[in-house]
Design an enzyme around this catalytic site. Structure first.
Site, PDB file in Angstrom:
ATOM      1  N   ILE A 156       0.846  -1.206   0.000  1.00  0.00           N
ATOM      2  CA  ILE A 156       0.000   0.000   0.000  1.00  0.00           C
ATOM      3  C   ILE A 156       0.879   1.252   0.000  1.00  0.00           C
ATOM      4  CG2 ILE A 156      -1.734   1.311   1.314  1.00  0.00           C
ATOM      5  CD1 ILE A 156      -2.776  -1.476   2.313  1.00  0.00           C
ATOM      6  N   THR A 234      -4.881   5.316   7.297  1.00  0.00           N
ATOM      7  CA  THR A 234      -5.795   4.342   6.682  1.00  0.00           C
ATOM      8  C   THR A 234      -5.373   2.928   7.090  1.00  0.00           C
ATOM      9  OG1 THR A 234      -4.394   4.413   4.714  1.00  0.00           O
ATOM     10  CG2 THR A 234      -6.450   5.688   4.637  1.00  0.00           C
ATOM     11  N   ALA A 235      -4.480   2.833   8.107  1.00  0.00           N
ATOM     12  CA  ALA A 235      -3.952   1.514   8.498  1.00  0.00           C
ATOM     13  C   ALA A 235      -4.818   0.913   9.604  1.00  0.00           C
ATOM     14  CB  ALA A 235      -2.499   1.655   8.920  1.00  0.00           C
ATOM     15  N   ARG A 236      -4.533   1.284  10.828  1.00  0.00           N
ATOM     16  CA  ARG A 236      -5.333   0.842  11.966  1.00  0.00           C
ATOM     17  C   ARG A 236      -5.293   1.930  13.032  1.00  0.00           C
ATOM     18  NH1 ARG A 236      -7.300  -2.295   9.049  1.00  0.00           N
ATOM     19  NH2 ARG A 236      -7.450  -4.566   9.230  1.00  0.00           N
ATOM     20  N   ASP A 260      -9.404   7.263   8.614  1.00  0.00           N
ATOM     21  CA  ASP A 260     -10.387   6.284   8.132  1.00  0.00           C
ATOM     22  C   ASP A 260     -10.545   5.131   9.123  1.00  0.00           C
ATOM     23  OD1 ASP A 260     -12.102   5.184   6.025  1.00  0.00           O
ATOM     24  OD2 ASP A 260     -10.538   3.667   5.741  1.00  0.00           O
ATOM     25  N   GLU A 265     -13.701   0.900  16.685  1.00  0.00           N
ATOM     26  CA  GLU A 265     -14.744   1.161  15.678  1.00  0.00           C
ATOM     27  C   GLU A 265     -16.049   0.458  16.064  1.00  0.00           C
ATOM     28  OE1 GLU A 265     -12.869  -0.085  12.046  1.00  0.00           O
ATOM     29  OE2 GLU A 265     -11.403   1.522  12.146  1.00  0.00           O
ATOM     30  N   HIS A 283     -13.871   3.683   7.780  1.00  0.00           N
ATOM     31  CA  HIS A 283     -13.078   2.494   7.407  1.00  0.00           C
ATOM     32  C   HIS A 283     -13.493   1.985   6.022  1.00  0.00           C
ATOM     33  CE1 HIS A 283     -10.717  -1.157   9.185  1.00  0.00           C
ATOM     34  NE2 HIS A 283     -10.514  -1.040   7.895  1.00  0.00           N
ATOM     35  N   ILE A 284     -13.311   2.859   5.029  1.00  0.00           N
ATOM     36  CA  ILE A 284     -13.752   2.514   3.670  1.00  0.00           C
ATOM     37  C   ILE A 284     -12.628   2.614   2.646  1.00  0.00           C
ATOM     38  CG2 ILE A 284     -16.208   3.049   3.963  1.00  0.00           C
ATOM     39  CD1 ILE A 284     -15.662   5.848   2.783  1.00  0.00           C
ATOM     40  N   SER A 286     -10.618   0.569   1.355  1.00  0.00           N
ATOM     41  CA  SER A 286     -10.568  -0.480   0.325  1.00  0.00           C
ATOM     42  C   SER A 286     -11.917  -0.681  -0.368  1.00  0.00           C
ATOM     43  CB  SER A 286     -10.119  -1.809   0.948  1.00  0.00           C
ATOM     44  OG  SER A 286     -11.111  -2.310   1.824  1.00  0.00           O
TER      45      SER A 286
END
Ligand code: DGY
Length: 317
Positions: A156, A234-236, A260, A265, A283-284, A286
Site C-alpha cells: 500500500i 488508513t492503516a489501523r 479512516d 470502531e 473504514h472505507i 478499500s
C-alpha cells in the site's frame, strides 16, 4: 455427487462474493448477538470473518474442531489472535495485494481533503452557510511539491508513493527493512524516526497494527513533525495515541488530519468530532466494487485451497 463443504460467513459480503460462496458452499450465517461465534460455527468446515469481528484468544479456542480454516476479508489480521490460531493449528488466510491501489488512492484522497479543507467546505455548503467565494477564506495547504512520509512501505505504501510522485512530492519512508532500489524509485529510506519525522510535511500511516506499532504516533513523535504537518491514517487506529493527536491538532502543530480507522470502531473519539480540521471516514479505504470483489474471491480461493489440502499463497505465516 458429494455434499458441498459448509462455510460460516460472519457479515454480508458484496453480491458477487455471496454468489460464489453460495455456489461452492452451504453458507451459514451468524445470528448475533443471540449466539456466539462458536455456536454459529458448530459443524462448519470453514469460517470467513472480517476486521469488524474480534476473534480474541478465547473465541478462537472455542471454535469447533470441524473448522479447518479461518479466512478474513482483509489484509490486516490484528483482529484475530494468531497465537491462539497457531496453538490449535488453524490456518488463517487473508487478502494481500488486491486492495493496495484502492487503499492508496483513498489515503491520497484523505491527504488532499485534509490539506485543502474539503470536508469543512462541503459541510458549509450543505448547511446553507456559504456566503459566496472569497479570496481569503478556506486557504489550505498546497500538496504539490511537498514532502510525504510513509510509515510502512509495504504494497500500500509503495502504491501511494507512485501516486505522490505524480504530485511532484518527495517521498520519505520508514520501514523495518530498506527496499530494493528498483522498488524504492527514489524514495528516501530513514533508519530512524527522528530524521523521518522531521522530513514528513505529510505523514501517512500504512503499517500493520502490531505490538511494536501500537501508539507509534504519540506526543513525542508528533512534536518531531514539522509545524503545520498533515497526518493521514488508513492503516489501523491502534497506531495512533488519539489524545496526543487531538492535542496536536487543537494546538495547531498538526494542521489537519484524515482518519479512516479508529481504535474502537465504530466509536470515534469526541475530540476528533469537535475539530473542523479533521476529515473522518468510516473504514472505507478499500471499499471499491472491484477491490471488495477481489478481496472476497481471494479469501475464498484460500479457503478452497486449504479444504482441498493445498497451502495457498495467502496463508498468514
Ligand atoms: C484490511 O484489509 O485490513 C482493511 O482494513 C479492510 O478494509
Amino acid at each position: 455427487m458429494s455434499q458441498k463443504p459448509s462455510l460460516l460467513v460472519t457479515q454480508r459480503l458484496p453480491p458477487a462474493v455471496e454468489a460464489r460462496a453460495a455456489r461452492d458452499y452451504i453458507v451459514h450465517r451468524w445470528e448475533r448477538p443471540a449466539v456466539s461465534l462458536a455456536q454459529a460455527a458448530a459443524g462448519v468446515d470453514a469460517v470467513l470473518c472480517t476486521p469488524f469481528d474480534r476473534l480474541d484468544g478465547a473465541t478462537v479456542a472455542a471454535l469447533p474442531a470441524s473448522v479447518a480454516v479461518l479466512g478474513t476479508f482483509s489484509v490486516g489480521f490484528d483482529h484475530i489472535d494468531m497465537a491462539a490460531a497457531r496453538a490449535r493449528a488453524l490456518p488463517v488466510v487473508n487478502t494481500p495485494g488486491v486492495l493496495s491501489a484502492a487503499t492508496a488512492e483513498f489515503s491520497f484522497l484523505l491527504l488532499l481533503a485534509a490539506a485543502r479543507r474539503a470536508g469543512q467546505g462541503e459541510r458549509q455548503v450543505r448547511a446553507g452557510a456559504w456566503l459566496g467565494p472569497s479570496p481569503a477564506t478556506f486557504l489550505g495547504i498546497q500538496v504539490t511539491g511537498k514532502s510525504l512520509g510513509i510509515f510502512g512501505m509495504g504494497r500500500i505504501g509503495q502504491a501511494l508513493a507512485v501516486m505522490a510522485r505524480g504530485f511532484g512530492m518527495t517521498v520519505h519512508y520508514r520501514n523495518r527493512n530498506r527496499l530494493d532500489p528498483a522498488l524504492e524509485q527514489g524514495a528516501v529510506f530513514h533508519p530512524d524516526d527522528e530524521s523521518f519525522l522531521a522530513a514528513s510535511q505529510f505523514l501517512v500511516l500504512c503499517a500493520p497494527a502490531t505490538a511494536e506499532t501500537r501508539h507509534w504516533l504519540n506526543a513525542d513523535r508528533l512534536a518531531q513533525l514539522p509545524a503545520g504537518a498533515v497526518v493521514v491514517n488508513t492503516a489501523r487506529g491502534a497506531l495512533v495515541d488519539d489524545a496526543a493527536l487531538i492535542a496536536a491538532l487543537a494546538g495547531g502543530h498538526v494542521a489537519a488530519a484524515g482518519l479512516d480507522v479508529f481504535s474502537d470502531e465504530p466509536r470515534v473519539p469526541e475530540g476528533y468530532l469537535a475539530l473542523e480540521t479533521v476529515v473522518l471516514t468510516p473504514h472505507i479505504a478499500s471499499a471499491t466494487h472491484e477491490t471488495r470483489d477481489a478481496m472476497g474471491f481471494l479469501a475464498l480461493d484460500g479457503i478452497d485451497a486449504v479444504l482441498a489440502g493445498r497451502v495457498p499463497d495467502n496463508i498468514v505465516r
